[in-house]
Design an enzyme around this catalytic site. Structure first.
Site, PDB file in Angstrom:
ATOM      1  N   ASP A  76      42.023  43.444  35.996  1.00  0.00           N
ATOM      2  CA  ASP A  76      41.593  42.203  36.619  1.00  0.00           C
ATOM      3  C   ASP A  76      42.621  41.863  37.697  1.00  0.00           C
ATOM      4  OD1 ASP A  76      40.271  39.833  37.199  1.00  0.00           O
ATOM      5  OD2 ASP A  76      40.037  39.268  35.105  1.00  0.00           O
ATOM      6  N   TRP A  77      42.269  40.960  38.587  1.00  0.00           N
ATOM      7  CA  TRP A  77      43.107  40.660  39.742  1.00  0.00           C
ATOM      8  C   TRP A  77      44.393  39.955  39.306  1.00  0.00           C
ATOM      9  CZ3 TRP A  77      39.212  43.355  40.340  1.00  0.00           C
ATOM     10  CH2 TRP A  77      38.697  43.758  41.568  1.00  0.00           C
TER      11      TRP A  77
END
Length: 886
Positions: free
Chosen positions: A306-307
């Site tokens: 995920d970012w």
């Protein structure tokens, strides 16, 4: 104590069910006065629980449908330099390219960088795209065909915008707590329902040449404390993201279950989540990534972070992380755990060549698996501005190049028809007294009340990331939303419906106009008209908050002051219909019991066609056939689980000691009667079940996997001369852009090396490329193939006993029979359309894994010796037919 079944009463007016009472289908079962939790769940979900190490990271084999994709990927990887391989694994940095995530490519071989773009409801941060119904609405349809078509339509729109990876669909958050902010992005807190619709969505997306990304793996069950900087912005002093502490049985039977369906469906990529799981970062948890996902489930694709969820370089890579997003450590800092640090790690031996090669092959194979190289054009939009012309590298500004950044390509086709169909097909009829619905279009006066019926006066996309609750609610907020090309409000659609027949129509969408609301409601009542009240409840992602709801909801009440409007209208209008647009469960017992509220509908988050979809149901063009994909409880405490809202330590600990007993499983386990149970939904007709039969199939015995893999392959040669890996002389270096090259021939002094001391941790066995052992449950593309064998066909007859054609969702539940098993668990469903007076036979296949429990000691799925009983009916608590499996 002995519980007896409650009576389900029907008032047959215009073939409409009057009042629903939750009916327990287990009148012969004795429930203990004190419900004891599963001791294994409790002991395996303690504060400071640890996750066992599992190494090495399994290398892909290209088994099954992946064979040709692997062959193509290997042919490319054999030709690549170290930098080119690293380039495939690393994002270029936040807002440095067109997409929310974009990797480097291999220009000399015609390999473009990947464009990774949200969201699970459409293409985020661009125009001329559709806003699709949320995942929770797809769940409410209980319709595998519609899940596939929804995925396919979103895939076409992503493809035509130049997106190679759609960041969706979602199975985490699964829905452990009803207030969790992102439950609506997924399908249901039931893993079986989620798994089936998850898989069909993936197949639909990937049929278009776009890779699906199954997220968020795993235990990502609340927004509070998912990230340290975000939490500190809200005034919470934590040092690490919160840890979801989960025992091994619960992990497999609940949270990993739908991801097995995703792998079986051939998903190209999986996104690991922000949280810790058993106090190990999800994106460097070797047990979750190496062991469960890549070994047990035989996942052949790639794992992306995920970012900002990558917590290290070498340890994360050795634990199974293949791609880091958005590339930088913190948005826009120009630093990366991958990029040049991965190049250094390969050259100094802390990441072996076989591991880098496996990362590159997995990434390219996902691209070839869906024929993306032949299908997807270059991106024709830029996420960071709606303008036609602008900075090419938005983060560093126009100094570094300007040009055409948005071509404004309209990719919607005629998807509005499908969106409207899903919106209506996902509307659940909860209450319907005295034939209130469908509405008579000749009513003397139709009045609509509530802010949720109206439009946002500033426009449907005026709130960034939809982080507000103004006007009607069509989607939640955060990265899971998309812009709407238009938003048909209920007010507009219902007004058109009525006035097109020259009827009388008025609406009040100001929830503070108490005097006017009361006066109009009284007048409607005097002329025997109809009052329609619209309400909502919202939630979203934790980077934004609405009215101090930090992603997660603070409560289960309605928003916008809707309770006061409902009370005001229903006090004087004895024919009041309540419509709820919400992200999940809300507290509505008082409205179920209110005699003046004659009908209740839950319409979820229906997307851009919201008004037309609800009008189709209200006026009878569509007979509601949806079922609740979650439980509606009387009060928040009924659920037995909740979000942790204030930190309980510097590393918040979320102890999942309820085990598998979430949602309806928990209500059944604790003998709590819901307002409306999981799987419930009324129709404008009636159905009857009969003729339950069982066919036992002749299937080979289950054989646990044994043995070990061959050695890890390597592709091409590595030049260990450090001067071969420094920046090319002819390159223009964009500030803060993540490149794979070194800025010094001295590895200890090169870019970032001194800042990443945690890269020096090398777990035992992690560099061993000689072989890895096969766990008993393992197998390519979904786990041991024996788990997917069909053991039984269960058949039942469903008859439409009313006067109207309608859809029924026939549901099959299994009682596994163990002392710590749920009373029943969903193990089959089919949505069927039946003409009046006709009977349809529904067949449910029961697979081996549907009847098995996860045995932690054996590390395998085992069918216990306890008796297995099958129940069939129309909801989790209305199951009139049962049979003992033999």
């Amino acid at each position: 104590m002995q519980l007896t079944a409650l009576t389900l009463a029907f008032f047959v007016g215009e073939s409409l069910a009057q009042v629903h009472e939750a009916q327990l289908p287990f009148p012969d079962v004795t429930y203990p006065d004190a419900i004891s939790p599963n001791p294994n769940a409790v002991s395996g979900a303690q504060t400071n629980q640890t996750s066992p190490p599992r190494y090495p990271s399994p290398w892909g084999s290209g088994a099954g449908e992946w064979a040709e994709a692997y062959k193509k990927a290997i042919e490319i990887v054999e030709q690549l330099t170290v930098q080119e391989k690293v380039n495939l694994t690393t994002g270029s940095g936040w807002q440095q390219e067109q997409c929310v995530g974009q990797t480097g490519g291999v220009p000399r071989l015609g390999i473009r960088g990947q464009c990774l773009q949200d969201s699970p409801v459409g293409v985020r941060y661009t125009d001329f795209v559709s806003l699709f119904p949320a995942g929770i609405n797809a769940g409410a349809t209980w319709d595998k065909r519609l899940a596939y078509e929804r995925g396919r339509a979103m895939g076409f729109e992503s493809r035509d915008k130049g997106v190679t990876v759609q960041l969706g669909p979602v199975a985490g958050a699964l829905g452990r707590s009803p207030t969790s902010g992102r439950n609506w992005e997924g399908f249901s807190p039931d893993p079986y329902l989620t798994g089936k619709l998850f898989a069909e969505s993936i197949r639909g997306i990937q049929s278009t040449g776009v890779q699906a990304c199954a997220k968020h793996y795993v235990g990502n069950e609340q927004e509070h404390f998912r990230q340290v900087p975000e939490s500190r912005d809200y005034g919470f002093n934590i040092t690490q993201p919160g840890s979801s502490n989960i025992d091994d049985q619960t992990l497999h039977e609940l949270y990993v279950w739908p991801f097995a369906d995703a792998v079986k469906a051939g998903v190209a990529s999986v996104m690991c989540s922000y949280d810790l799981v058993n106090n190990s970062q999800a994106c460097q948890n070797s047990y979750l990534l190496n062991h469960v996902l890549k070994s047990e489930l035989g996942f052949q694709g790639y794992v992306m972070s995920d970012w900002q969820a990558t917590a290290s370089g070498v340890p994360a890579i050795l634990a199974g992380l293949d791609m880091t997003m958005a590339g930088d450590i913190r948005f826009g800092d120009g630093l990366s755990y991958f990029g040049p640090n991965l190049t250094i790690a390969v050259l100094n031996g802390t990441v072996p060549q076989w591991r880098l090669d496996d990362m590159a092959v997995r990434i390219l194979a996902g691209w070839y698996l869906v024929d993306g190289h032949a299908e997807v054009p270059e991106p024709n939009f830029q996420s960071w501005t709606p303008d036609t012309f602008g900075a090419v590298h938005a983060h560093v500004g126009s100094t570094w190049g300007t040009g055409l950044v948005n071509q404004h390509v309209d990719v919607r086709r005629e998807h509005g028809r499908l969106i409207r169909e899903i919106g209506a097909a996902s509307t659940v009829l909860l209450k319907n007294v005295h034939g209130t619905l469908p509405l008579n279009t000749t009513a003397r006066l139709t009045a609509v009340f509530g802010e949720d019926a109206g439009s946002n006066s500033n426009g449907p996309n005026s709130c960034k990331n939809h982080a507000c609750d103004t006007g009607t609610l069509a989607t939640g907020w955060g990265s899971g939303q998309a812009s709407s090309p238009y938003l048909i409000s209920p007010d507009a659609a219902i007004q058109h419906e009525v006035v097109s027949r020259f009827g009388s129509y008025e609406s009040i969408t100001n929830n503070s106009a108490f005097t006017q609301i009361n006066a109009l409601a009284r007048r409607v009542n005097d002329v025997a008209g109809i009052c329609l009240v619209f309400s909502n409840a919202n939630s979203g992602e934790g980077f934004a908050n609405v009215d101090s709801n930090y992603g997660d909801r603070k409560n289960l009440t309605l928003w916008q002051g809707a309770d006061a409007v409902i009370a005001n209208v229903s006090a004087t209008c004895n024919n009041t219909v309540l419509v709820i647009h919400s992200v999940g469960a809300v507290e509505i017992e008082q409205y179920k019991e209110n005699p003046n509220i004659t009908a209740i509908l839950w319409a979820g988050l229906p997307g851009e066609q919201s008004g037309y979809a609800i009008a189709d149901v209200l006026f009878g063009r569509v007979n509601p056939g949806a079922k609740l994909p979650f439980t509606m409880g009387r009060k928040r405490s009924d659920y037995g689980t909740d979000v942790l809202y204030t930190p309980n330590s510097e590393v918040p600990q979320f102890n999942f000691q309820e085990g598998v007993f979430i949602d309806y499983r928990g209500f059944d386990h604790r003998n709590v009667t819901p307002v409306y149970e999981f799987g419930f939904g009324l129709s404008y007709t009636t159905f009857e079940y009969s003729g339950l039969t069982v066919e036992k199939l002749d299937v080979a015995d289950y054989m646990p996997a044994t043995g070990a893999s061959g050695p890890a392959p390597t592709y091409g040669r590595i030049d260990y001369d450090t001067s071969a890996h420094t920046f090319p002389e002819n390159i223009t270096r964009i500030p803060l852009y993540i490149y794979p090259w070194l800025n010094s021939t001295n590895l200890s002094q090169s870019y970032g090396a001194a800042n990443f001391g945690n890269n020096s941790f090398i777990p035992e066995h992690s560099l061993n490329g000689s072989s890895f052992s096969y766990p008993p449950s393992s197998g390519p593309n979904g786990g041991n193939q024996g788990l997917w064998d069909i053991l039984y066909h269960i058949r039942v007859n469903v008859t439409n006993t009313g006067p109207t054609v309608g859809d029924e969702v026939a549901q099959l539940y299994v009682a596994l029979g163990g002392p710590y098993d749920p009373k029943v668990i969903l193990r089959g469903f089919e949505r069927v359309t039946i003409e009046p007076g006709k009977t349809v036979q529904v067949t449910f296949p029961l697979a081996r894994r549907d009847l098995a429990n996860w045995e932690t000691e054996a590390q395998d799925w085992i069918i216990s010796e306890h008796s297995k009983t099958v129940y069939v009916g129309s909801s989790s608590r209305d199951l009139p037919l049962s049979v003992l499996l033999k």
